[in-house]
Write a protein that holds these residues in place. Structure first.
Motif, mmCIF file in Angstrom:
data_model
loop_
_atom_site.group_PDB
_atom_site.id
_atom_site.type_symbol
_atom_site.label_atom_id
_atom_site.label_comp_id
_atom_site.label_asym_id
_atom_site.label_seq_id
_atom_site.Cartn_x
_atom_site.Cartn_y
_atom_site.Cartn_z
ATOM 1 N N LEU A 5 -70.104 -93.060 48.344
ATOM 2 C CA LEU A 5 -69.100 -92.985 49.402
ATOM 3 C C LEU A 5 -67.841 -93.665 48.890
ATOM 4 N N THR A 6 -66.758 -92.903 48.817
ATOM 5 C CA THR A 6 -65.516 -93.461 48.295
ATOM 6 C C THR A 6 -64.324 -92.945 49.085
ATOM 7 N N GLY A 7 -63.142 -93.368 48.675
ATOM 8 C CA GLY A 7 -61.899 -92.979 49.334
ATOM 9 C C GLY A 7 -60.848 -94.007 48.980
ATOM 10 N N GLY A 8 -59.604 -93.611 49.083
ATOM 11 C CA GLY A 8 -58.515 -94.521 48.739
ATOM 12 C C GLY A 8 -58.434 -95.696 49.694
ATOM 13 N N ILE A 9 -57.714 -96.717 49.294
ATOM 14 C CA ILE A 9 -57.508 -97.892 50.128
ATOM 15 C C ILE A 9 -56.928 -97.465 51.483
ATOM 16 N N GLY A 10 -57.519 -97.973 52.568
ATOM 17 C CA GLY A 10 -57.027 -97.649 53.906
ATOM 18 C C GLY A 10 -57.529 -96.327 54.473
ATOM 19 N N SER A 11 -58.426 -95.646 53.739
ATOM 20 C CA SER A 11 -58.921 -94.343 54.216
ATOM 21 C C SER A 11 -59.974 -94.499 55.320
ATOM 22 N N GLY A 12 -60.619 -95.649 55.365
ATOM 23 C CA GLY A 12 -61.624 -95.890 56.404
ATOM 24 C C GLY A 12 -63.055 -95.806 55.917
ATOM 25 N N LYS A 13 -63.295 -96.129 54.645
ATOM 26 C CA LYS A 13 -64.656 -96.109 54.085
ATOM 27 C C LYS A 13 -65.604 -97.019 54.860
ATOM 28 N N THR A 14 -65.125 -98.210 55.200
ATOM 29 C CA THR A 14 -65.965 -99.193 55.902
ATOM 30 C C THR A 14 -66.367 -98.666 57.276
ATOM 31 N N THR A 15 -65.434 -98.041 57.981
ATOM 32 C CA THR A 15 -65.720 -97.448 59.288
ATOM 33 C C THR A 15 -66.784 -96.362 59.138
ATOM 34 N N VAL A 16 -66.622 -95.513 58.134
ATOM 35 C CA VAL A 16 -67.577 -94.433 57.888
ATOM 36 C C VAL A 16 -68.949 -95.002 57.523
ATOM 37 N N ALA A 17 -68.970 -96.043 56.690
ATOM 38 C CA ALA A 17 -70.240 -96.685 56.307
ATOM 39 C C ALA A 17 -70.952 -97.241 57.544
ATOM 40 N N LYS A 18 -70.188 -97.818 58.482
ATOM 41 C CA LYS A 18 -70.773 -98.348 59.727
ATOM 42 C C LYS A 18 -71.408 -97.224 60.550
ATOM 43 N N LEU A 19 -70.781 -96.054 60.536
ATOM 44 C CA LEU A 19 -71.345 -94.902 61.258
ATOM 45 C C LEU A 19 -72.660 -94.453 60.611
ATOM 46 N N PHE A 20 -72.704 -94.471 59.288
ATOM 47 C CA PHE A 20 -73.941 -94.106 58.579
ATOM 48 C C PHE A 20 -75.046 -95.129 58.857
ATOM 49 N N LYS A 21 -74.641 -96.381 59.068
ATOM 50 C CA LYS A 21 -75.601 -97.471 59.294
ATOM 51 C C LYS A 21 -76.442 -97.247 60.553
ATOM 52 N N THR A 22 -75.936 -96.418 61.475
ATOM 53 C CA THR A 22 -76.673 -96.162 62.716
ATOM 54 C C THR A 22 -77.927 -95.316 62.470
ATOM 55 N N PHE A 23 -78.017 -94.656 61.327
ATOM 56 C CA PHE A 23 -79.210 -93.880 60.996
ATOM 57 C C PHE A 23 -80.261 -94.836 60.444
ATOM 58 N N GLY A 24 -81.477 -94.673 60.916
ATOM 59 C CA GLY A 24 -82.530 -95.614 60.572
ATOM 60 C C GLY A 24 -82.897 -95.757 59.115
ATOM 61 N N ASN A 25 -83.317 -94.679 58.503
ATOM 62 C CA ASN A 25 -83.981 -94.819 57.211
ATOM 63 C C ASN A 25 -83.061 -94.648 55.991
ATOM 64 N N LYS A 186 -73.199 -84.526 60.685
ATOM 65 C CA LYS A 186 -73.433 -83.257 59.992
ATOM 66 C C LYS A 186 -73.893 -83.503 58.555
ATOM 67 N N ILE A 187 -73.177 -84.371 57.848
ATOM 68 C CA ILE A 187 -73.514 -84.663 56.445
ATOM 69 C C ILE A 187 -74.884 -85.334 56.352
ATOM 70 N N HIS A 188 -75.145 -86.283 57.247
ATOM 71 C CA HIS A 188 -76.454 -86.953 57.242
ATOM 72 C C HIS A 188 -77.575 -85.935 57.455
ATOM 73 N N ASN A 189 -77.366 -85.016 58.385
ATOM 74 C CA ASN A 189 -78.382 -83.990 58.656
ATOM 75 C C ASN A 189 -78.610 -83.091 57.448
ATOM 76 N N ILE A 190 -77.543 -82.760 56.747
ATOM 77 C CA ILE A 190 -77.678 -81.944 55.530
ATOM 78 C C ILE A 190 -78.452 -82.729 54.475
ATOM 79 N N LEU A 191 -78.068 -84.001 54.302
ATOM 80 C CA LEU A 191 -78.705 -84.831 53.273
ATOM 81 C C LEU A 191 -80.189 -85.062 53.544
ATOM 82 N N THR A 192 -80.540 -85.149 54.798
ATOM 83 C CA THR A 192 -81.958 -85.380 55.126
ATOM 84 C C THR A 192 -82.681 -84.079 55.480
ATOM 85 N N GLU A 193 -81.978 -82.956 55.275
ATOM 86 C CA GLU A 193 -82.517 -81.603 55.499
ATOM 87 C C GLU A 193 -83.058 -81.417 56.921
ATOM 88 N N LYS A 194 -82.316 -81.967 57.874
ATOM 89 C CA LYS A 194 -82.702 -81.795 59.277
ATOM 90 C C LYS A 194 -81.961 -80.600 59.846
#
Length: 196
Positions: A5-25, A186-194
């Motif tokens: 997970l990457t992106g330029g400074i100020g793009s919101g990587k940390t915010t996106v990472a926090k959203l991914f954190k809501t998925f359990g496994n 959407k991306i999480h579902n693709i990655l976990t093949e749900k």
């Protein structure tokens, strides 16, 4: 599976990472945070940084960030030398983290300089968080209480956005939180093949 997970400074990587954190496994590795910790706790790194920048590199609080930032964001060679000290240790630490999280669906590897540090080569998939340049500058000024000039100096040391986008499997357009959440799901579902 390792998902960068990457992106330029100020793009919101940390915010996106926090959203991914809501998925359990899944497990999340924040390369910047771990690098900051290692710069204080690793004797190997500490010795080499002191040799490169002098005794002012560390103070009673730990790493003298202001002192080092002031040097490296104006001197590309010094930044390169600093990265060559820190990155191998972070990579080693990340390998250990992956080994401890083999039971997870995937490891999300958040790294601002994923391509620049060649860490992208160790990822199965890459997600880049994107937002326009002016928004990134404004977000960073607010977040870091910084000047526009200082933010632009830091941006000069990162790959251009189009270069990152071309090398990514997925792009998250981070303009508003609700749309970003939908993209993350959407991306999480693709990655976990749900099915979704």
């Amino acid at each position: 599976m390792i998902v960068g997970l990457t992106g330029g400074i100020g793009s919101g990587k940390t915010t996106v990472a926090k959203l991914f954190k809501t998925f359990g496994n899944i497990a999340i590795y924040h390369a910047d945070d771990e690098a900051k910790k290692l710069m204080v706790t690793s004797k190997t790194i500490r010795t080499k940084i002191t040799k490169l920048f002098g005794v002012q590199a560390y103070d009673t609080e730990g790493l003298n960030r202001a002192f080092i930032s002031n040097i490296v964001f104006k001197d590309k060679n010094k930044l390169k030398q600093l990265n060559s000290i820190v990155h191998p240790e972070v990579k080693k630490h990340f390998k250990e983290f992956v080994a401890l999280n083999l039971n997870k669906d995937y490891v999300l590897y958040e790294n601002a300089i994923l391509f620049e540090s060649k860490s992208s080569l160790h990822c199965d998939f890459i997600i880049t968080v994107f937002v326009d340049l002016e928004t990134r500058i404004q977000r960073t000024i607010q977040r870091d209480n910084s000047t526009k000039e200082a933010v632009i100096d830091r941006m000069k040391n990162q790959y251009l956005e189009d270069k990152k986008l071309l090398q990514s499997h997925y792009v998250i357009y981070n303009f508003d939180l609700e749309t970003t959440k939908i993209q993350v799901n959407k991306i999480h579902n693709i990655l976990t093949e749900k099915m979704f």
